[in-house]
Design a protein around this motif. Structure first.
Motif, PDB file in Angstrom:
ATOM      1  N   ASN A  76       0.871  -1.177   0.000  1.00  0.00           N
ATOM      2  CA  ASN A  76       0.000   0.000   0.000  1.00  0.00           C
ATOM      3  C   ASN A  76       0.904   1.221   0.000  1.00  0.00           C
ATOM      4  O   ASN A  76       1.686   1.411   0.939  1.00  0.00           O
TER       5      ASN A  76
ATOM      6  N   VAL B 228       1.355   5.535  -1.567  1.00  0.00           N
ATOM      7  CA  VAL B 228       0.782   6.667  -2.303  1.00  0.00           C
ATOM      8  C   VAL B 228       1.921   7.515  -2.865  1.00  0.00           C
ATOM      9  O   VAL B 228       2.870   7.841  -2.144  1.00  0.00           O
TER      10      VAL B 228
ATOM     11  N   PHE C 212       2.897  11.107  -4.736  1.00  0.00           N
ATOM     12  CA  PHE C 212       2.382  12.445  -5.043  1.00  0.00           C
ATOM     13  C   PHE C 212       3.243  13.100  -6.112  1.00  0.00           C
ATOM     14  O   PHE C 212       4.451  12.876  -6.194  1.00  0.00           O
TER      15      PHE C 212
ATOM     16  N   GLY D 180      -5.436   6.901  -9.693  1.00  0.00           N
ATOM     17  CA  GLY D 180      -5.462   8.212  -9.062  1.00  0.00           C
ATOM     18  C   GLY D 180      -5.892   9.285 -10.029  1.00  0.00           C
ATOM     19  O   GLY D 180      -6.680   9.026 -10.944  1.00  0.00           O
ATOM     20  N   SER D 181      -5.348  10.490  -9.824  1.00  0.00           N
ATOM     21  CA  SER D 181      -5.739  11.639 -10.637  1.00  0.00           C
ATOM     22  C   SER D 181      -4.811  11.840 -11.833  1.00  0.00           C
ATOM     23  O   SER D 181      -5.103  12.618 -12.734  1.00  0.00           O
TER      24      SER D 181
ATOM     25  N   MET E 217      -0.335  19.136  -9.338  1.00  0.00           N
ATOM     26  CA  MET E 217      -0.452  18.411  -8.076  1.00  0.00           C
ATOM     27  C   MET E 217      -1.369  17.210  -8.326  1.00  0.00           C
ATOM     28  O   MET E 217      -2.533  17.398  -8.702  1.00  0.00           O
ATOM     29  N   GLU E 218      -0.815  16.017  -8.165  1.00  0.00           N
ATOM     30  CA  GLU E 218      -1.513  14.792  -8.546  1.00  0.00           C
ATOM     31  C   GLU E 218      -1.217  13.700  -7.528  1.00  0.00           C
ATOM     32  O   GLU E 218      -0.285  13.815  -6.729  1.00  0.00           O
ATOM     33  N   ASN E 219      -1.975  12.624  -7.609  1.00  0.00           N
ATOM     34  CA  ASN E 219      -1.706  11.450  -6.760  1.00  0.00           C
ATOM     35  C   ASN E 219      -1.875  10.172  -7.550  1.00  0.00           C
ATOM     36  O   ASN E 219      -2.675  10.105  -8.484  1.00  0.00           O
TER      37      ASN E 219
ATOM     38  N   HIS F  88      -5.852  17.163  -7.952  1.00  0.00           N
ATOM     39  CA  HIS F  88      -6.388  16.110  -7.061  1.00  0.00           C
ATOM     40  C   HIS F  88      -7.914  16.110  -7.086  1.00  0.00           C
ATOM     41  O   HIS F  88      -8.543  17.138  -7.371  1.00  0.00           O
ATOM     42  N   LYS F  89      -8.479  14.953  -6.734  1.00  0.00           N
ATOM     43  CA  LYS F  89      -9.936  14.845  -6.537  1.00  0.00           C
ATOM     44  C   LYS F  89     -10.141  13.896  -5.366  1.00  0.00           C
ATOM     45  O   LYS F  89     -10.520  12.733  -5.555  1.00  0.00           O
ATOM     46  N   PHE F  90      -9.812  14.374  -4.148  1.00  0.00           N
ATOM     47  CA  PHE F  90     -10.002  13.486  -2.993  1.00  0.00           C
ATOM     48  C   PHE F  90     -10.710  14.186  -1.843  1.00  0.00           C
ATOM     49  O   PHE F  90     -10.722  15.421  -1.758  1.00  0.00           O
TER      50      PHE F  90
ATOM     51  N   THR G 159     -11.132   8.831  -3.175  1.00  0.00           N
ATOM     52  CA  THR G 159     -10.217   9.390  -4.178  1.00  0.00           C
ATOM     53  C   THR G 159     -10.345   8.652  -5.501  1.00  0.00           C
ATOM     54  O   THR G 159     -10.774   7.501  -5.536  1.00  0.00           O
ATOM     55  N   GLY G 160      -9.998   9.315  -6.595  1.00  0.00           N
ATOM     56  CA  GLY G 160     -10.071   8.663  -7.903  1.00  0.00           C
ATOM     57  C   GLY G 160      -9.972   9.660  -9.021  1.00  0.00           C
ATOM     58  O   GLY G 160      -9.297  10.686  -8.905  1.00  0.00           O
TER      59      GLY G 160
ATOM     60  N   VAL H 140     -12.847   4.061  -2.233  1.00  0.00           N
ATOM     61  CA  VAL H 140     -13.218   4.421  -0.864  1.00  0.00           C
ATOM     62  C   VAL H 140     -12.468   3.481   0.075  1.00  0.00           C
ATOM     63  O   VAL H 140     -12.598   2.262  -0.039  1.00  0.00           O
ATOM     64  N   THR H 141     -11.673   4.032   0.975  1.00  0.00           N
ATOM     65  CA  THR H 141     -10.905   3.145   1.862  1.00  0.00           C
ATOM     66  C   THR H 141     -10.647   3.768   3.229  1.00  0.00           C
ATOM     67  O   THR H 141     -10.534   4.995   3.353  1.00  0.00           O
TER      68      THR H 141
ATOM     69  N   GLU I  23      -8.125   2.121   4.892  1.00  0.00           N
ATOM     70  CA  GLU I  23      -6.800   1.516   5.085  1.00  0.00           C
ATOM     71  C   GLU I  23      -5.822   2.580   5.583  1.00  0.00           C
ATOM     72  O   GLU I  23      -5.498   3.514   4.848  1.00  0.00           O
TER      73      GLU I  23
ATOM     74  N   ASP J  11      -2.646   2.864   5.895  1.00  0.00           N
ATOM     75  CA  ASP J  11      -1.448   3.111   5.078  1.00  0.00           C
ATOM     76  C   ASP J  11      -1.756   3.957   3.849  1.00  0.00           C
ATOM     77  O   ASP J  11      -0.853   4.568   3.265  1.00  0.00           O
ATOM     78  N   LEU J  12      -3.024   3.953   3.417  1.00  0.00           N
ATOM     79  CA  LEU J  12      -3.421   4.757   2.257  1.00  0.00           C
ATOM     80  C   LEU J  12      -3.993   6.110   2.680  1.00  0.00           C
ATOM     81  O   LEU J  12      -3.798   7.115   2.005  1.00  0.00           O
TER      82      LEU J  12
ATOM     83  N   PRO K 249      -1.057   9.157   4.124  1.00  0.00           N
ATOM     84  CA  PRO K 249      -0.354  10.058   3.192  1.00  0.00           C
ATOM     85  C   PRO K 249      -1.250  11.177   2.651  1.00  0.00           C
ATOM     86  O   PRO K 249      -0.791  12.307   2.465  1.00  0.00           O
ATOM     87  N   PHE K 250      -2.532  10.875   2.418  1.00  0.00           N
ATOM     88  CA  PHE K 250      -3.450  11.912   1.920  1.00  0.00           C
ATOM     89  C   PHE K 250      -3.721  12.956   3.004  1.00  0.00           C
ATOM     90  O   PHE K 250      -3.831  14.151   2.700  1.00  0.00           O
TER      91      PHE K 250
ATOM     92  N   GLU L 157      -0.676  15.105   2.998  1.00  0.00           N
ATOM     93  CA  GLU L 157      -0.614  15.951   1.791  1.00  0.00           C
ATOM     94  C   GLU L 157      -1.617  17.095   1.886  1.00  0.00           C
ATOM     95  O   GLU L 157      -1.313  18.226   1.489  1.00  0.00           O
TER      96      GLU L 157
END
Lengths: 201, 201
Positions: free
Chosen positions: A38, A40, A42, A164-165, A177-179, B151-153, B163-164, B182-183, B185, B187-188, B191-192, B195
């Motif tokens: 898992n 992420v 950026f 992601g984005s 800025m992306e993920n 980004h879109k989260f 996110t996606g 959708v999570t 978790e 570990d995921l 980081p968001f 950020e």
């Protein structure tokens, strides 16, 4: 007599312990495969040389003026894409990044089955790498509808999801800025595998 | 004597079993919080009535001509957004969808701290809901750089990540092929969260 029964008690305890330990291991395996990834990433990613990722000759160092060596979000993404050993399924809205194209070509060249789904409007723009992929013999399909195929995900060997984005463009990688979320979590990977199959057929 | 030792052996076995069971429960709790949510929503979402999600009066049925009742990707997304009880952090490139705006306003109205980060170019376009959010007293910041905040989260209570590829627009929800992962978790999600804090400051 008491020594015998002590031995029996110890044996019974040992058997009970080993049975429960096995149960524990099986439960853990079912709940979470060993070493589930898992991660992420950026963006924007620092612009560094990624030549070493494509080269099989570490003895010949690259002489380009970019920084060499540091791991970046782009290099991590390239490594994940290039880790494919059996299949690589891409569902990418805009694909114009030369390094990501090079990674896909490298994966294809080693015999991995590569399938690409992309948006028909963006496949035709200047700089799109879809033509390059097709010339190399990779099957790249465009949706035929009037709406956008706006996904940006990759499935590596049907077990690793990158999503992601981030569109696979130079602007996406170096400016915006992306993920990108990287996961092996089966509950998250499975729906994307099924959606890819649905869109591909 | 043998009865006494049999009883001792059984007790020893029972103690060993209960100890290992407790160890098992603690390990499972550490590895995966109970009921960790992992879900993927695909779009376009069927266009149905979502009035009931915003209404506190189930006795007054909506009389709009849309289908009522079925759960869709949009209704799932709205439910997740509206489940916020302490904080809602949004990092959305394009935000023009009226239903998603309504969900954010509902969350804000019940006292949840809402923070919105968006792209400065898209915040100014016709149909953008950023002005509506600001008028309601929600703090919405735009990046000041020349590149896109793509980004879109969303982060619900700092523990649920949505996110996606989906921008919060009508086209994104009703027309395009899109995904929202959708999570819970850790570990995921972590980081968001980091950020978002980095981009907000």
């Amino acid at each position: 007599m008491s020594v015998l029964w002590t031995a029996r008690a110890l044996c019974l305890g040992a058997v009970a312990l080993s049975l429960v330990a096995e149960l524990l291991v099986r439960l853990l395996r079912r709940l979470r495969p060993a070493g589930t990834l898992n991660e992420v990433l950026f963006f924007p990613s620092e612009v560094v040389c990624v030549q070493h990722l494509f080269s099989s000759l570490p003895a010949c160092p690259c002489i380009c003026p970019l920084r060499h060596g540091p791991e970046t979000s782009l290099s991590r993404l390239l490594r994940h894409v290039m880790s494919a050993s059996s299949s690589l399924d891409l569902c990418i809205f805009a694909f114009s990044n030369a390094n990501l194209c090079r990674a896909v070509l490298a994966v294809h060249a080693k015999g991995v089955t590569v399938r690409v789904l992309t948006d028909k409007d963006y496949a035709a723009i200047t700089g799109s790498q879809i033509g390059v992929l097709r010339k190399a013999g990779i099957c790249a399909r465009c949706d035929s509808s009037s709406v956008h195929m706006h996904h940006k995900f990759a499935l590596v060997d049907g077990r690793l999801l990158l999503t992601g984005s981030l569109n696979w463009t130079l602007t996406g990688v170096q400016s915006n800025m992306e993920n990108v979320l990287v996961t092996e979590e089966p509950d998250l990977v499975r729906p994307f595998v099924e959606e890819f199959h649905r869109l591909w057929e």
